[in-house]
Design a protein around this motif. Structure first.
Motif, mmCIF file in Angstrom:
data_model
loop_
_atom_site.group_PDB
_atom_site.id
_atom_site.type_symbol
_atom_site.label_atom_id
_atom_site.label_comp_id
_atom_site.label_asym_id
_atom_site.label_seq_id
_atom_site.Cartn_x
_atom_site.Cartn_y
_atom_site.Cartn_z
ATOM 1 N N SER A 195 0.844 -1.197 0.000
ATOM 2 C CA SER A 195 0.000 0.000 0.000
ATOM 3 C C SER A 195 0.881 1.250 0.000
ATOM 4 O O SER A 195 1.960 1.266 0.602
ATOM 5 C CB SER A 195 -0.887 0.013 1.247
ATOM 6 O OG SER A 195 -1.428 1.303 1.451
ATOM 7 N N PRO A 196 0.489 2.316 -0.668
ATOM 8 C CA PRO A 196 1.269 3.559 -0.655
ATOM 9 C C PRO A 196 1.516 4.099 0.748
ATOM 10 O O PRO A 196 2.411 4.916 0.957
ATOM 11 C CB PRO A 196 0.402 4.524 -1.475
ATOM 12 C CG PRO A 196 -0.394 3.653 -2.376
ATOM 13 C CD PRO A 196 -0.683 2.414 -1.556
ATOM 14 N N LEU A 197 0.749 3.639 1.724
ATOM 15 C CA LEU A 197 0.926 4.109 3.094
ATOM 16 C C LEU A 197 2.074 3.390 3.805
ATOM 17 O O LEU A 197 2.507 3.817 4.866
ATOM 18 C CB LEU A 197 -0.371 3.895 3.894
ATOM 19 C CG LEU A 197 -1.626 4.553 3.309
ATOM 20 C CD1 LEU A 197 -2.828 4.218 4.184
ATOM 21 C CD2 LEU A 197 -1.453 6.053 3.205
ATOM 22 N N TRP A 198 2.566 2.326 3.223
ATOM 23 C CA TRP A 198 3.615 1.517 3.844
ATOM 24 C C TRP A 198 4.984 1.833 3.226
ATOM 25 O O TRP A 198 5.087 2.140 2.037
ATOM 26 C CB TRP A 198 3.322 0.028 3.638
ATOM 27 C CG TRP A 198 2.222 -0.519 4.485
ATOM 28 C CD1 TRP A 198 0.948 -0.060 4.588
ATOM 29 C CD2 TRP A 198 2.303 -1.660 5.341
ATOM 30 N NE1 TRP A 198 0.215 -0.827 5.446
ATOM 31 C CE2 TRP A 198 1.023 -1.828 5.921
ATOM 32 C CE3 TRP A 198 3.303 -2.557 5.669
ATOM 33 C CZ2 TRP A 198 0.736 -2.852 6.818
ATOM 34 C CZ3 TRP A 198 3.020 -3.586 6.554
ATOM 35 C CH2 TRP A 198 1.744 -3.724 7.131
ATOM 36 N N PRO A 199 6.052 1.703 4.025
ATOM 37 C CA PRO A 199 7.406 1.827 3.445
ATOM 38 C C PRO A 199 7.616 0.757 2.381
ATOM 39 O O PRO A 199 7.291 -0.419 2.609
ATOM 40 C CB PRO A 199 8.336 1.608 4.640
ATOM 41 C CG PRO A 199 7.499 1.935 5.835
ATOM 42 C CD PRO A 199 6.098 1.518 5.479
ATOM 43 N N GLY A 200 8.137 1.143 1.245
ATOM 44 C CA GLY A 200 8.330 0.184 0.161
ATOM 45 C C GLY A 200 7.095 -0.032 -0.670
ATOM 46 O O GLY A 200 7.093 -0.851 -1.594
ATOM 47 N N GLY A 201 6.047 0.691 -0.350
ATOM 48 C CA GLY A 201 4.815 0.551 -1.108
ATOM 49 C C GLY A 201 4.843 1.339 -2.407
ATOM 50 O O GLY A 201 5.842 1.958 -2.772
ATOM 51 N N GLY A 202 3.723 1.293 -3.098
ATOM 52 C CA GLY A 202 3.627 2.007 -4.367
ATOM 53 C C GLY A 202 3.593 3.514 -4.179
ATOM 54 O O GLY A 202 3.496 4.017 -3.058
ATOM 55 N N THR A 203 3.673 4.235 -5.280
ATOM 56 C CA THR A 203 3.650 5.705 -5.268
ATOM 57 C C THR A 203 2.304 6.194 -5.772
ATOM 58 O O THR A 203 1.784 5.699 -6.784
ATOM 59 C CB THR A 203 4.762 6.273 -6.171
ATOM 60 O OG1 THR A 203 6.022 5.787 -5.702
ATOM 61 C CG2 THR A 203 4.770 7.790 -6.156
ATOM 62 N N ILE A 204 1.757 7.154 -5.055
ATOM 63 C CA ILE A 204 0.466 7.715 -5.461
ATOM 64 C C ILE A 204 0.696 8.829 -6.475
ATOM 65 O O ILE A 204 1.464 9.760 -6.230
ATOM 66 C CB ILE A 204 -0.291 8.284 -4.249
ATOM 67 C CG1 ILE A 204 -0.486 7.201 -3.191
ATOM 68 C CG2 ILE A 204 -1.631 8.859 -4.671
ATOM 69 C CD1 ILE A 204 -1.099 7.706 -1.913
ATOM 70 N N PHE A 205 0.065 8.739 -7.613
ATOM 71 C CA PHE A 205 0.136 9.780 -8.659
ATOM 72 C C PHE A 205 1.575 10.132 -9.045
ATOM 73 O O PHE A 205 1.912 11.291 -9.271
ATOM 74 C CB PHE A 205 -0.605 11.047 -8.213
ATOM 75 C CG PHE A 205 -2.043 10.815 -7.864
ATOM 76 C CD1 PHE A 205 -2.875 10.105 -8.714
ATOM 77 C CD2 PHE A 205 -2.574 11.298 -6.679
ATOM 78 C CE1 PHE A 205 -4.208 9.886 -8.389
ATOM 79 C CE2 PHE A 205 -3.905 11.084 -6.349
ATOM 80 C CZ PHE A 205 -4.733 10.372 -7.206
ATOM 81 N N GLY A 206 2.445 9.127 -9.083
ATOM 82 C CA GLY A 206 3.835 9.373 -9.460
ATOM 83 C C GLY A 206 3.964 9.572 -10.960
ATOM 84 O O GLY A 206 3.035 9.310 -11.739
ATOM 85 N N PRO A 207 5.153 10.051 -11.407
ATOM 86 C CA PRO A 207 5.346 10.290 -12.845
ATOM 87 C C PRO A 207 5.448 8.995 -13.636
ATOM 88 O O PRO A 207 5.907 7.975 -13.134
ATOM 89 C CB PRO A 207 6.674 11.056 -12.884
ATOM 90 C CG PRO A 207 7.391 10.646 -11.651
ATOM 91 C CD PRO A 207 6.331 10.438 -10.612
ATOM 92 N N HIS A 208 5.012 9.038 -14.880
ATOM 93 C CA HIS A 208 5.092 7.924 -15.805
ATOM 94 C C HIS A 208 5.656 8.442 -17.127
ATOM 95 O O HIS A 208 5.591 9.641 -17.400
ATOM 96 C CB HIS A 208 3.711 7.303 -16.013
ATOM 97 C CG HIS A 208 3.165 6.627 -14.793
ATOM 98 N ND1 HIS A 208 3.587 5.395 -14.358
ATOM 99 C CD2 HIS A 208 2.227 7.026 -13.898
ATOM 100 C CE1 HIS A 208 2.946 5.059 -13.256
ATOM 101 N NE2 HIS A 208 2.108 6.039 -12.946
ATOM 102 N N PRO A 209 6.233 7.572 -17.936
ATOM 103 C CA PRO A 209 6.774 8.026 -19.230
ATOM 104 C C PRO A 209 5.746 8.836 -20.006
ATOM 105 O O PRO A 209 4.584 8.423 -20.144
ATOM 106 C CB PRO A 209 7.110 6.706 -19.941
ATOM 107 C CG PRO A 209 7.420 5.763 -18.824
ATOM 108 C CD PRO A 209 6.470 6.134 -17.723
ATOM 109 N N ARG A 210 6.187 9.997 -20.520
ATOM 110 C CA ARG A 210 5.262 10.877 -21.235
ATOM 111 C C ARG A 210 6.044 11.802 -22.157
ATOM 112 O O ARG A 210 7.260 11.952 -22.032
ATOM 113 C CB ARG A 210 4.438 11.727 -20.257
ATOM 114 C CG ARG A 210 5.278 12.545 -19.304
ATOM 115 C CD ARG A 210 4.464 13.556 -18.534
ATOM 116 N NE ARG A 210 4.069 14.680 -19.363
ATOM 117 C CZ ARG A 210 3.608 15.837 -18.882
ATOM 118 N NH1 ARG A 210 3.478 16.002 -17.579
ATOM 119 N NH2 ARG A 210 3.267 16.804 -19.676
ATOM 120 N N ASP A 211 5.357 12.397 -23.059
ATOM 121 C CA ASP A 211 5.937 13.368 -23.985
ATOM 122 C C ASP A 211 5.577 14.762 -23.490
ATOM 123 O O ASP A 211 4.399 15.102 -23.371
ATOM 124 C CB ASP A 211 5.380 13.125 -25.393
ATOM 125 C CG ASP A 211 5.941 14.121 -26.403
ATOM 126 O OD1 ASP A 211 6.880 14.867 -26.058
ATOM 127 O OD2 ASP A 211 5.439 14.139 -27.544
#
Length: 213
Positions: free
Chosen positions: A85-101
């Motif tokens: 969960s994004p709330l845990w250390p090592g969890g996912g990132t909320i609204f993080g950057p993704h490859p884009r132009d």
């Protein structure tokens, strides 16, 4: 209204011998300095050059965490469904950057006006040299350096030519303070980046077709 005077400039050989004069297109070289527009175009160019490859992983992309850490009720702890969960250390990132132009465009007429403004400013600041032609005996860097030295250009320089010139373009690559561009590739970023502008007579004629309003 006062009559607009014609603009003329000397034309030099690559050894700095004056070989004549040329009338500069007033549609280009009377353009006022447009700082905000120049900044907009440079921002557009640099945005288009951003790699846009930075990336983060969301909850569903992080490895592990498939099992529920503990049962839903009775432990006295907060409910948890995954250790990723994004709330845990090592969890996912909320609204993080993704490859884009990151690239975008501004109107063509605005880009043309910015080019005219940058070119006219070179003339006003006496940082424009027009040469009849540039011919190198061979594709060696020392010959490009010699031409610039003969022309009295001892600062960063942008050399603009009308069409492909394998010798000149290849020889100019090894000079970190010099760039050789064809008229088709002329842009505001490079005009502002390099202090002095060296334009061949043929390139000047091609410029009029490209950036005139």
């Amino acid at each position: 209204m006062a009559e607009q005077r014609s603009l003329t400039a000397p034309v030099f050989s690559q050894t700095r011998a004056e070989v004549g004069t040329i009338e500069l297109p007033s549609a280009i070289f009377t353009e006022p300095l447009r700082r905000a527009l120049l900044a907009d175009v440079v921002r557009m160019q640099t945005a288009g050059r951003r790699a846009g490859t930075h990336a983060t992983k969301e909850k569903g992309e992080v490895r592990g965490g498939g099992k529920k850490p503990w049962k839903q009720k009775g432990t006295g702890r907060a409910r948890a469904g995954s250790i990723r969960s994004p709330l845990w250390p090592g969890g996912g990132t909320i609204f993080g950057p993704h490859p884009r132009d990151y690239g975008y465009t501004i109107p063509k007429q605005a880009r043309k006006a910015a080019l005219r403004s940058a070119l006219a400013q070179k003339l006003r600041e006496e940082r424009l040299t027009i040469v009849d032609q540039i011919e190198l005996p061979e594709a060696k860097t020392k010959h490009v350096a010699e031409v610039l030295r003969n022309l009295g250009v001892d600062d960063t320089a942008l050399i603009v030519i009308s069409e492909a010139d394998a010798k000149l373009e290849r020889a100019g690559r090894n000079l970190p303070r010099v760039k050789v561009l064809r008229v088709a590739g002329l842009n505001v970023y490079d005009l502002l980046r390099y202090h002095h502008l060296v334009v061949t007579k043929a390139a000047l004629a091609a410029l009029n077709d490209r950036v005139a309003a």
